[in-house]
Enzyme design. Structure first.
Site, PDB file in Angstrom:
ATOM      1  N   GLY A  13      29.687  50.313  48.007  1.00 39.69           N
ATOM      2  CA  GLY A  13      30.831  50.475  48.054  1.00 39.69           C
ATOM      3  C   GLY A  13      31.184  51.764  48.222  1.00 39.69           C
ATOM      4  N   ASP A  48      33.542  43.142  33.764  1.00 38.76           N
ATOM      5  CA  ASP A  48      33.853  42.660  34.228  1.00 38.76           C
ATOM      6  C   ASP A  48      35.409  43.389  34.187  1.00 38.76           C
ATOM      7  OD1 ASP A  48      35.714  41.037  35.598  1.00 38.76           O
ATOM      8  OD2 ASP A  48      34.306  39.137  35.903  1.00 38.76           O
ATOM      9  N   VAL A  49      36.408  43.765  35.188  1.00 37.99           N
ATOM     10  CA  VAL A  49      37.534  44.378  34.613  1.00 37.99           C
ATOM     11  C   VAL A  49      38.571  43.374  34.443  1.00 37.99           C
ATOM     12  CG1 VAL A  49      37.771  46.741  35.824  1.00 37.99           C
ATOM     13  CG2 VAL A  49      38.891  44.474  37.271  1.00 37.99           C
ATOM     14  N   GLY A  77      37.845  46.170  43.108  1.00 35.39           N
ATOM     15  CA  GLY A  77      39.074  44.673  43.644  1.00 35.39           C
ATOM     16  C   GLY A  77      37.933  43.987  44.290  1.00 35.39           C
ATOM     17  N   TYR A 140      46.655  40.312  48.056  1.00 30.59           N
ATOM     18  CA  TYR A 140      46.003  41.809  47.963  1.00 30.59           C
ATOM     19  C   TYR A 140      46.962  42.507  48.389  1.00 30.59           C
ATOM     20  CZ  TYR A 140      43.272  45.695  49.531  1.00 30.59           C
ATOM     21  OH  TYR A 140      42.159  46.542  49.231  1.00 30.59           O
ATOM     22  N   LYS A 144      47.954  45.781  45.517  1.00 30.09           N
ATOM     23  CA  LYS A 144      48.065  46.711  46.223  1.00 30.09           C
ATOM     24  C   LYS A 144      48.733  47.720  46.022  1.00 30.09           C
ATOM     25  CE  LYS A 144      43.240  47.183  46.620  1.00 30.09           C
ATOM     26  NZ  LYS A 144      42.473  47.762  45.561  1.00 30.09           N
TER      27      LYS A 144
HETATM   28  P1  NDP Z   1      33.168  45.984  47.527  1.00 29.95           P
HETATM   29  O1  NDP Z   1      33.492  44.607  47.853  1.00 29.95           O
HETATM   30  O2  NDP Z   1      32.107  46.358  49.078  1.00 29.95           O
HETATM   31  O3  NDP Z   1      32.848  46.914  46.239  1.00 29.95           O
HETATM   32  C1  NDP Z   1      34.056  45.876  45.529  1.00 29.95           C
HETATM   33  C2  NDP Z   1      33.074  46.571  43.823  1.00 29.95           C
HETATM   34  O4  NDP Z   1      34.496  46.206  43.034  1.00 29.95           O
HETATM   35  C3  NDP Z   1      31.655  46.308  43.854  1.00 29.95           C
HETATM   36  O5  NDP Z   1      31.152  46.919  42.856  1.00 29.95           O
HETATM   37  C4  NDP Z   1      32.677  45.069  42.876  1.00 29.95           C
HETATM   38  O6  NDP Z   1      31.126  44.549  41.652  1.00 29.95           O
HETATM   39  C5  NDP Z   1      33.779  45.553  41.911  1.00 29.95           C
HETATM   40  N1  NDP Z   1      34.497  44.119  41.998  1.00 29.95           N
HETATM   41  C6  NDP Z   1      35.200  43.417  42.338  1.00 29.95           C
HETATM   42  N2  NDP Z   1      35.248  42.517  41.094  1.00 29.95           N
HETATM   43  C7  NDP Z   1      35.126  42.785  40.023  1.00 29.95           C
HETATM   44  C8  NDP Z   1      35.504  42.754  38.355  1.00 29.95           C
HETATM   45  N3  NDP Z   1      36.215  41.249  37.974  1.00 29.95           N
HETATM   46  N4  NDP Z   1      35.431  43.512  38.151  1.00 29.95           N
HETATM   47  C9  NDP Z   1      34.315  45.087  37.285  1.00 29.95           C
HETATM   48  N5  NDP Z   1      34.369  44.792  39.215  1.00 29.95           N
HETATM   49  C10 NDP Z   1      34.455  44.311  40.181  1.00 29.95           C
HETATM   50  O7  NDP Z   1      34.514  46.910  48.534  1.00 29.95           O
HETATM   51  P2  NDP Z   1      34.370  47.982  48.799  1.00 29.95           P
HETATM   52  O8  NDP Z   1      34.071  49.178  47.987  1.00 29.95           O
HETATM   53  O9  NDP Z   1      35.031  47.838  50.149  1.00 29.95           O
HETATM   54  O10 NDP Z   1      36.600  48.414  47.721  1.00 29.95           O
HETATM   55  C11 NDP Z   1      36.975  49.383  46.656  1.00 29.95           C
HETATM   56  C12 NDP Z   1      37.720  49.410  46.787  1.00 29.95           C
HETATM   57  O11 NDP Z   1      38.343  50.499  47.430  1.00 29.95           O
HETATM   58  C13 NDP Z   1      38.820  47.785  46.357  1.00 29.95           C
HETATM   59  O12 NDP Z   1      39.469  48.106  45.343  1.00 29.95           O
HETATM   60  C14 NDP Z   1      39.238  47.632  47.551  1.00 29.95           C
HETATM   61  O13 NDP Z   1      40.358  46.865  47.782  1.00 29.95           O
HETATM   62  C15 NDP Z   1      39.953  48.685  47.717  1.00 29.95           C
HETATM   63  N6  NDP Z   1      39.739  49.313  49.491  1.00 29.95           N
HETATM   64  C16 NDP Z   1      38.441  49.134  50.545  1.00 29.95           C
HETATM   65  C17 NDP Z   1      38.904  49.284  52.055  1.00 29.95           C
HETATM   66  C18 NDP Z   1      38.385  49.013  52.851  1.00 29.95           C
HETATM   67  O14 NDP Z   1      38.410  48.869  53.681  1.00 29.95           O
HETATM   68  N7  NDP Z   1      36.561  48.905  52.502  1.00 29.95           N
HETATM   69  C19 NDP Z   1      40.117  50.448  52.314  1.00 29.95           C
HETATM   70  C20 NDP Z   1      41.083  50.401  50.859  1.00 29.95           C
HETATM   71  C21 NDP Z   1      41.273  50.344  50.076  1.00 29.95           C
HETATM   72  P3  NDP Z   1      30.201  43.887  42.108  1.00 29.95           P
HETATM   73  O15 NDP Z   1      29.609  44.333  42.858  1.00 29.95           O
HETATM   74  O16 NDP Z   1      29.806  43.282  40.867  1.00 29.95           O
HETATM   75  O17 NDP Z   1      30.555  42.345  42.521  1.00 29.95           O
END
Ligand code: NDP
Length: 234
Positions: A13, A48-49, A77, A140, A144
């Site tokens: 992502g 894991d954060v 996130g 959420y 944020k």
């Molecule tokens: P994805 O769901 O595609 O990816 C989420 C990422 O966060 C993954 O790498 C996942 O790891 C990691 N993650 C989740 N939980 C944990 C944890 N407990 N410890 C460590 N890593 C964790 O999300 P996006 O790429 O879309 O989002 C990235 C950020 O951008 C987030 O903070 C999201 O809230 C924010 N955002 C996204 C938007 C969107 O439209 N997509 C809009 C606005 C903000 P794993 O693969 O191991 O699960």
């Protein structure tokens, strides 16, 4: 010399796009991943954060490989959407624990080395939802919005040490997180985006590269929207 960078949730992502963007700009990038394999060509550290020990170990490994972390991007996130009357307490607290407390754990660990170096860039990935609100996302949106108050307070604490703290607030970005939305929900959101398209992860990554770079040396405590106008600058 290449700067040592750590991106949480950098295995897919938006995080992966940020990691690739900074690596292409010449930085030595480490990414955290929780599940699966680390992405090809990037130094992966399992983390894991929600675990302070995991965060500490991830930084130690990144430091051993690339030197003290100079740029950190708190991107990991999750969402757990549901309307408030149906929202169980752990559905609220789980999202806060990953998104907000996770950012605290990461920024706190990062600040140690940055204070010693007397320089650094801390970038937190928030969301347009922090300012606009979103039905079904009280957990959420609270997490944020909390990141913004956190970042601005930290910017005041660290400014005199040459460390900037900024927030990027993406709008609707094409990733697995938004892929779960129904086509009707997606169409509705699209109608409200003046630029008429949803963001690619690279749109967010380029804003992060700017805030992490020399051109942003005098910017701290800022919230930079990358939302195609969805939030009109808020
Ligand atoms: P994805 O769901 O595609 O990816 C989420 C990422 O966060 C993954 O790498 C996942 O790891 C990691 N993650 C989740 N939980 C944990 C944890 N407990 N410890 C460590 N890593 C964790 O999300 P996006 O790429 O879309 O989002 C990235 C950020 O951008 C987030 O903070 C999201 O809230 C924010 N955002 C996204 C938007 C969107 O439209 N997509 C809009 C606005 C903000 P794993 O693969 O191991 O699960």
């Amino acid at each position: 010399m290449a700067r040592s960078v750590l991106v949480t949730g950098g295995n897919r992502g938006i995080g992966l796009s940020i990691a690739r963007e900074l690596a292409a700009a010449g930085d030595a990038v480490a990414v955290t991943y929780r599940t699966g394999e680390p992405p090809e060509g990037l130094f992966g550290v399992k983390c894991d954060v929600t675990s302070v020990d995991d965060v500490d170990t991830a930084f130690s490994k990144a430091e051993a490989e690339h030197g003290p972390v100079e740029v950190v991007v708190a991107n990991a996130g999750i969402t757990k959407d549901t309307l408030l009357p149906l929202m169980k307490e752990e559905t609220f607290t789980d999202v806060i624990d990953v998104n907000l407390t996770g950012a605290y754990r990461v920024a706190r660990r990062a600040s140690r080395g940055m204070l010693r170096m007397r320089r650094g860039r801390i970038i937190l990935i928030s969301s347009v939802v922090a300012m606009l609100g979103s039905a079904g996302q009280t957990n959420y949106a609270a997490s944020k919005a909390g990141m913004i108050g956190f970042a601005r307070s930290l910017a005041r604490e660290l400014g005199s040490r040459g460390i900037t703290v900024n927030v990027v607030a993406p709008g609707f970005v094409d990733t697995e997180m938004t892929g779960v939305l129904e086509p009707e929900q997606q169409a509705m959101i699209l109608k409200n985006i003046p630029l008429g398209r949803i963001a690619a992860p690279a749109d967010v990554a380029r804003a992060v590269r700017f805030l992490a770079g020399e051109d942003a040396a005098y910017i701290t405590g800022a919230v930079l929207p990358v939302d195609g106008g969805l939030g009109m600058g808020h």
